[in-house]
Each structure stands twice: as structure tokens, then as C-alpha cells.
Design an enzyme around this catalytic site. Structure first.
Site, mmCIF file in Angstrom:
data_model
loop_
_atom_site.group_PDB
_atom_site.id
_atom_site.type_symbol
_atom_site.label_atom_id
_atom_site.label_comp_id
_atom_site.label_asym_id
_atom_site.label_seq_id
_atom_site.Cartn_x
_atom_site.Cartn_y
_atom_site.Cartn_z
ATOM 1 N N GLY A 51 0.789 -1.220 0.000
ATOM 2 C CA GLY A 51 0.000 0.000 0.000
ATOM 3 C C GLY A 51 0.819 1.266 0.000
ATOM 4 O O GLY A 51 0.270 2.365 -0.081
ATOM 5 N N ALA A 98 9.052 -4.328 -0.391
ATOM 6 C CA ALA A 98 9.067 -2.863 -0.347
ATOM 7 C C ALA A 98 8.738 -2.323 1.028
ATOM 8 O O ALA A 98 8.827 -1.107 1.255
ATOM 9 C CB ALA A 98 8.080 -2.300 -1.370
ATOM 10 N N LYS A 146 20.254 6.137 0.534
ATOM 11 C CA LYS A 146 20.691 6.481 1.894
ATOM 12 C C LYS A 146 21.458 5.335 2.551
ATOM 13 O O LYS A 146 22.019 5.506 3.632
ATOM 14 C CB LYS A 146 19.482 6.889 2.733
ATOM 15 C CG LYS A 146 18.842 8.190 2.240
ATOM 16 C CD LYS A 146 17.558 8.505 2.957
ATOM 17 C CE LYS A 146 16.958 9.807 2.442
ATOM 18 N NZ LYS A 146 16.581 9.755 1.016
ATOM 19 N N LYS A 190 18.988 -0.089 6.083
ATOM 20 C CA LYS A 190 18.756 -0.561 4.714
ATOM 21 C C LYS A 190 20.026 -1.193 4.140
ATOM 22 O O LYS A 190 19.953 -2.170 3.390
ATOM 23 C CB LYS A 190 18.284 0.589 3.820
ATOM 24 C CG LYS A 190 16.897 1.124 4.161
ATOM 25 C CD LYS A 190 15.819 0.052 4.023
ATOM 26 C CE LYS A 190 15.444 -0.230 2.591
ATOM 27 N NZ LYS A 190 14.324 -1.211 2.478
ATOM 28 N N VAL A 193 11.553 9.565 -4.636
ATOM 29 C CA VAL A 193 10.567 9.496 -5.703
ATOM 30 C C VAL A 193 9.572 10.639 -5.532
ATOM 31 O O VAL A 193 9.208 11.004 -4.416
ATOM 32 C CB VAL A 193 9.836 8.132 -5.729
ATOM 33 C CG1 VAL A 193 10.754 7.044 -6.224
ATOM 34 C CG2 VAL A 193 9.262 7.787 -4.375
ATOM 35 N N GLY A 230 6.493 12.771 -5.148
ATOM 36 C CA GLY A 230 5.117 12.618 -4.675
ATOM 37 C C GLY A 230 4.889 11.462 -3.723
ATOM 38 O O GLY A 230 3.747 11.156 -3.396
ATOM 39 N N SER A 231 5.945 10.793 -3.260
ATOM 40 C CA SER A 231 5.736 9.680 -2.342
ATOM 41 C C SER A 231 5.280 10.204 -0.981
ATOM 42 O O SER A 231 5.464 11.374 -0.637
ATOM 43 C CB SER A 231 7.029 8.878 -2.176
ATOM 44 O OG SER A 231 8.023 9.667 -1.555
ATOM 45 N N VAL A 245 9.085 15.639 0.030
ATOM 46 C CA VAL A 245 9.141 17.091 0.148
ATOM 47 C C VAL A 245 8.086 17.799 -0.703
ATOM 48 O O VAL A 245 7.599 18.866 -0.322
ATOM 49 C CB VAL A 245 10.568 17.578 -0.211
ATOM 50 C CG1 VAL A 245 10.849 17.415 -1.698
ATOM 51 C CG2 VAL A 245 10.782 19.008 0.218
ATOM 52 N N ARG A 270 18.016 18.344 9.770
ATOM 53 C CA ARG A 270 17.359 17.561 10.814
ATOM 54 C C ARG A 270 18.250 16.381 11.215
ATOM 55 O O ARG A 270 19.227 16.071 10.512
ATOM 56 C CB ARG A 270 16.004 17.069 10.307
ATOM 57 C CG ARG A 270 15.029 18.200 10.002
ATOM 58 C CD ARG A 270 13.761 17.688 9.348
ATOM 59 N NE ARG A 270 14.026 17.064 8.061
ATOM 60 C CZ ARG A 270 13.104 16.484 7.303
ATOM 61 N NH1 ARG A 270 11.845 16.434 7.726
ATOM 62 N NH2 ARG A 270 13.411 15.963 6.154
#
Length: 613
Positions: A290, A363, A410, A422, A451, A453-454, A458, A542
Site C-alpha cells: 500500500g 518494499a 541512503k 537498509k 521518488v 510525490g511519495s 518534500v 534535521r
């Protein structure tokens, strides 16, 4: 009420018969200076019947009665030319056959086809002009004045289409090609280059600009967007070339320019045959189904006719949303929606026992850097590392053919817990692949950056801040990130999975890094504001954030693949004893503090350099 097809064809045929008669008589009248009776009037009557018959055959052969006159265009003109050429050839043959009985002046052989072409072609063009005036004449010149940037094929199509619109009135065009300056398209003048856009808009009192350059480079779009935005224009763009060529959309289906348009990501082409061979008829499990990447993977997977897609997701709402998408858009695809957590080993065993998936795309992950850095470090380890280990071992135990881990840039020289976990998940898969038999599960890893619009990214954050009147918060004026679209990332994941033999870490070509502050400025302009209206505020990095991301660690090299947007990383070898130590640590039942987590991650990942908090 419209005419029937048969009646319409009869009228068109009668028009063409009249065209033959008028052209034939007209040719003689012109030849003899409109004197009547004509000295060779016998030739007129001899030629009428053969030419009418020839016209009927020629028009049928050329397909003239398939076209609609209201849409008469270049293809119709070609059909008319074919019919006229055939009629002219028949006339030439006729003059040769009857020359001993009837004299046909040689000039008639030239005049008749020319007149016939003028009448047949001109009649169709005149009909289209009259019908278009009837349909659109009262709306022309009444819409909002708009300047079209781009005087190429797309611009010409757009000007023609908007000429029928009551909403828009194209007043001028702009194009950087100097050879087009001063020329006209459908009566609209190319007034100059994009640098003159402000003057053009002011002269025509236009407040709207449409970019008709679907194949323009990102830097060109950025320059024109900046000029138009600073002039206070509302900016729109046309669909891309791929969409136009496919016929899915029309040129006049404009939309506001989005930040994605200015990042210059080219469309992705993947080897569908290899991907299809990997997926068709297979049972596929997607964890985190999802999420932003997981849900797009599921949508892309549905194109390849799998036997079943298992949607495994811990969020009830996210699982519901992707299930609803399949019900609405791909009801023919068999989907199983299963709620579950990758940390729940028993639930995973239950799913793998009953379904035995052939391919697994993993994922599911915690991916928000600052959230995982303080107070949640151990949870990041459990979800990102233990969760990967649980799913991967189930895949190995139950004979899954391929296991694909979705990783991140990252994980390279990590400075935060999320990235380090990861990288640890990648190492788990590398070890498991080394212990797989030749016909066992193939483990593959795919790294990419942000990516567009994830969830939590941002762009949605900036959009919300702009909607509330600002300020737009950026951590540092120098911070940069790599970006790609969600569909692009999902397609390249499938391509990597299809070409991998196991054990590889694939890196996606992320293009050029983008300054976040530049992205913020562009989004403010595209929203119709200036930085005087909505200010940008710098808040400082941050916890765990780097100024820039990397796709390769210092000790890694890459190998080329057959796909230009994929490379394979030669990562450093995993230390002996890593796997047994890791399993023992992960099975600890006590909560582990953030500092202890960081110390342990440094032990296994020497390149991990945690930032001071």
C-alpha cells in the site's frame, strides 16, 4: 438530424459527377476563349460518358467516399489527387484512341485535370470551412487570450484545436527559432522568442501561457517557466509525445505545469519480453503493497498477466486503497489482500505455506530519516532488518524463484539509522544468496533515491505549505537530492529483477541532483506566487540528514548492464560471522537504546558515520 451514410455518399458521388461535367466543359470554354458554339463540340459529347465512368472508378479506388468532408485534410487531398490522376490518364488514353474520329485539343488534357482538382478539392475545403464556421464561428475570439510557446508540430496542432474552443483565444506564439519569427500559424503570428514573452503578453493583454513543447529539455522549460511566472502568467502545458502518439489524450487536454515537468526525467523503456517471461502466470507477493513504491509496483505488475498478486500490508487503510484500485481498474487480475507485519514471522510462514509465491518484491520499510533517528532506532532495525530477514528466509524455505529488495541511496555511506538499516538489509540478502543452491532463490537489491510525490516526501509538504500561505521550509540552502517519478522507479525495479542472476545490487540512474531550494522556488512560481508573497525559511538540517546523497560507497565500483539506466554495484564483502551475530542481536527481546543501536551498526557497517544529535 444527420444524413445517413448511404445518402451522404450518393450526394458526394453526384457532386463529383457534376465536377467532371463542369471541369470538362470549362476546359473547352477556356481553350476557346468562352466562344460558343465551340468548333469541336462533338468532342465534348464523346468524352462525357467515359470520363464519368472513369471518375466513379477512380473515386472508389482512391477511397474518396470514406472521408468526412467536415474533417477534410491532407489525406483527403491525396485521395483527390489520386482520383484526378486516374481521370487524367483515362482522358489521355481517350484522345489517343479517338484521334482519327474526333479532335481533342492537346491543351484540354492539361486544363481538365487542373479544373477537376480545383473543383473537387476546393469544394471539400469550402464545405469544411462553412461547417466549421457554423459550429465554431460564434465562439472564436471570445475566449481568454493566451500565448502559445512553441511553433512546432505540437504548437500548430494546439492553435488549430483551440480555434474551436470557447474557453481560449490564441493571440500570438513565441519560439526561440529565429527562422519562424514573423510567420503565421492558422492566422496567429510568431512574435519572437521566449525572452520576449513578457512584451508579447503585455501587448496582447494575455495572462495565460501554454507550453507546446512536449520534447523540450528541462533547462528550456525551467527558463520559460521562470520568465512566465515572473510576469504573473498562469502556466499550462500539453501532454507528452508518448501520450499524444498513443492516442490516449488530445493535444488540447492541457494541464497546469507541475514540478515534475521541470526535472527532465525522460520516459523509461523496459524489455517487456523478459519481464513478461518472469511474471506471466506467476504468483507474486508484494510487501508494503500500500506504500508509494509498493502500490505502483502492484499496478505495473498487473500489466504482465500474473496468476495472482498478493498484497501484504500492515496499514489497513493503505491495503484498502490499493485493493479498491484493482477492483476499479483491473478487476480481471486475481488479488489477495492480506494484512500483516513483516516482523510477524508466524504470519509470514502462514502466507508462504498457503500461497508459495514465485516472486517476492520486498518494499515494506520504515524510511523517514528524522523519525527513525531519535527514539525509534531499534524499531527501524526490527522493521528494516528483521522484517527483511523474515521475508527472505521464508522465500528461501518455500522455494521462491526471485526475491527483490527495494533499497535506497541512503544506504550508501550512511549517516543515519534508516540508511544504515537498509544497508544491513542488503547485506542480509547478499549472505542468503551466497548460501542458496544453484536452483535456489535469487536475491537481488535495487537502490534509488527520492521518488516524486511519495508519502512524506518534500513535494506534498511544499504544496501544503504554499496552500496555507507559507512559509516554505527548507533545511539548508545547499541541500540536494536525486529524484525520479514513482512509475519510472517501479518499471526499473521490474527490469532489474528480470535481468539479474542473483546477488547483485542494482543502482538506478537518478540523473542530476536537484537543489531543494530551487525546487521550492519553482513550486512557488508554478502556484502563481512570488517569493515576496510566500517566503522560504531555512530551518537547519534535521537529525541524520546529509547535505547530499550518494548512490555509491567509496569502496564500490559499478558494472554496465544492457539497460542504460541500470548499473550493478560491486559492493564490499560481508565479514565472517556477521550473519550469526546479527540473528542473535535481532532476536533480543529487550528494547535497545538509540546509542547502542548506532554502536552495533558501526560494528557491521564501517562506512556508517552517525551525525551528532
Amino acid at each position: 438530424m444527420g444524413l445517413s451514410t448511404g445518402f451522404r455518399s450518393t450526394l458526394v458521388f453526384l457532386f463529383d459527377v457534376v465536377a467532371v461535367l463542369v471541369a470538362w466543359a470549362g476546359a473547352f470554354l477556356i481553350r476557346f476563349n468562352f466562344d460558343w458554339p465551340i468548333p469541336v463540340d462533338r468532342a465534348i459529347w464523346v468524352g462525357v460518358l467515359p470520363l464519368v465512368i472513369a471518375q466513379l472508378i477512380a473515386c472508389r479506388w482512391a477511397g474518396l467516399y470514406r472521408g468526412m468532408w467536415i474533417f477534410a485534410s491532407l489525406p483527403d487531398l491525396k485521395r483527390v489527387l489520386k482520383a484526378v490522376f486516374f481521370s487524367g490518364a483515362v482522358l489521355l488514353l481517350l484522345t489517343v484512341l479517338v484521334r482519327d474520329y474526333v479532335v481533342v485539343p492537346r491543351s484540354i488534357v492539361l486544363l481538365y485535370p487542373l479544373l477537376l482538382l480545383l473543383i473537387m478539392g476546393g469544394g471539400r475545403a469550402a464545405w469544411r470551412m462553412w461547417k466549421e464556421y457554423r459550429m465554431y464561428g460564434d465562439v472564436r475570439g471570445k475566449g481568454k487570450p493566451v500565448v502559445v510557446v512553441g511553433a512546432g508540430t505540437a504548437g500548430a496542432m494546439l492553435v488549430r484545436e483551440l480555434g474551436r474552443s470557447a474557453e481560449w483565444q490564441v493571440v500570438a506564439l513565441a519560439d526561440d527559432d529565429r527562422s519562424k519569427w514573423g510567420l503565421e500559424i492558422s492566422g496567429r503570428r510568431v512574435e519572437g522568442g521566449a525572452d520576449k514573452l513578457v512584451e508579447i503578453m503585455r501587448h496582447y493583454n494575455a495572462r495565460h501561457v501554454i507550453l507546446a513543447m512536449p520534447s523540450a529539455r528541462a533547462e528550456v522549460l525551467q527558463r520559460i517557466t521562470k520568465i512566465a511566472s515572473e510576469a504573473g502568467a498562469h502556466l499550462f502545458t500539453v501532454p507528452g509525445l508518448g501520450e499524444l502518439m498513443s492516442g490516449r489524450v488530445a493535444i488540447n487536454m492541457m494541464r497546469p505545469v507541475k514540478i515534475e515537468d521541470l526535472l527532465g526525467r525522460e520516459s523509461v523503456h523496459i524489455d517487456n519480453l523478459n519481464v513478461q517471461a518472469m511474471l506471466t502466470g506467476k504468483r507474486i507477493l508484494v510487501t508494503g503493497a500500500g506504500g508509494s513504491i509498493g502500490s505502483e509496483l502492484c499496478r505495473q505488475l498487473s500489466r504482465f498477466s500474473p496468476a495472482c498478486i498478493v498484497l501484504f500490508e500492515s496499514s489497513e487503510f493503505a491495503l484498502y486503497m490499493i485493493e479498491q484500485w484493482f477492483m476499479e481498474h483491473r478487476p480481471e487480475i486475481k488479488v489477495l489482500s492480506l494484512a500483516g507485519d513483516v516482523k510477524d514471522k508466524q504470519r509470514l510462514i502462514e502466507v508462504f505455506t498457503s500461497l508459495r509465491p514465485h516472486v517476492v518484491f520486498h518494499a515494506a520499510a520504515y524510511k523517514h530519516v528524522p523519525l527513525m533517528e531519535v527514539g525509534n532506532a531499534w524499531q527501524a532495525v526490527r522493521n528494516n532488518v528483521l522484517g527483511t530477514l523474515n521475508v527472505a528466509r521464508c522465500a528461501q524455505r518455500f522455494g521462491t524463484e526471485r526475491f527483490v529488495l527495494i533499497s535506497t541511496d541512503k544506504a550508501v555511506n550512511p549517516t543515519n539509522v534508516m540508511g544504515a538499516t537498509k544497508r544491513l538489509a542488503e547485506m542480509v540478502c547478499e549472505v542468503l544468496h551466497c548460501h542458496s543452491s544453484d536452483d535456489g532463490t535469487r536475491f537481488q537489491m535495487v537502490r534509488f533515491g527520492n521518488v516524486l510525490g511519495s508519502t512524506g516526501s518534500v513535494i506534498p509538504k511544499f504544496q501544503a505549505q504554499i496552500a496555507h500561505g507559507g512559509p516554505v521550509t527548507v533545511t539548508d540552502p545547499e541541500i540536494t537530492r536525486y529524484f525520479m517519478s514513482i512509475p519510472e522507479a517501479a518499471q526499473l525495479v521490474l527490469q532489474a529483477a528480470a535481468m539479474g542472476n542473483g546477488g547483485e545490487v542494482f543502482v538506478l540512474d537518478m540523473g542530476e541532483p536537484v537543489k531543494i531550494v530551487d525546487m521550492a522556488r519553482n513550486m512557488i512560481r508554478l502556484s502563481g506566487f512570488t517569493e515576496d508573497d510566500i517566503r522560504i525559511e531555512f530551518t537547519g538540517l534535521r537529525p541524520g540528514e546529509k547535505l547530499y546523497e550518494e548512490l555509491l560507497a567509496d569502496s564500490e565500483e559499478t558494472l554496465e548492464t544492457p539497460h542504460p539506466k541500470l548499473r550493478i554495484v560491486r559492493s564490499r564483502s560481508v565479514s565472517e560471522g556477521f550473519y550469526s551475530e546479527l540473528q542473535e542481536w535481532l532476536t533480543s527481546k529487550d528494547s535497545v537504546s538509540d546509542d547502542v543501536v548506532r554502536d552495533q551498526l558501526k560494528h557491521w557497517i564501517p562506512e556508517y558515520k552517525p551525525m551528532k544529535i
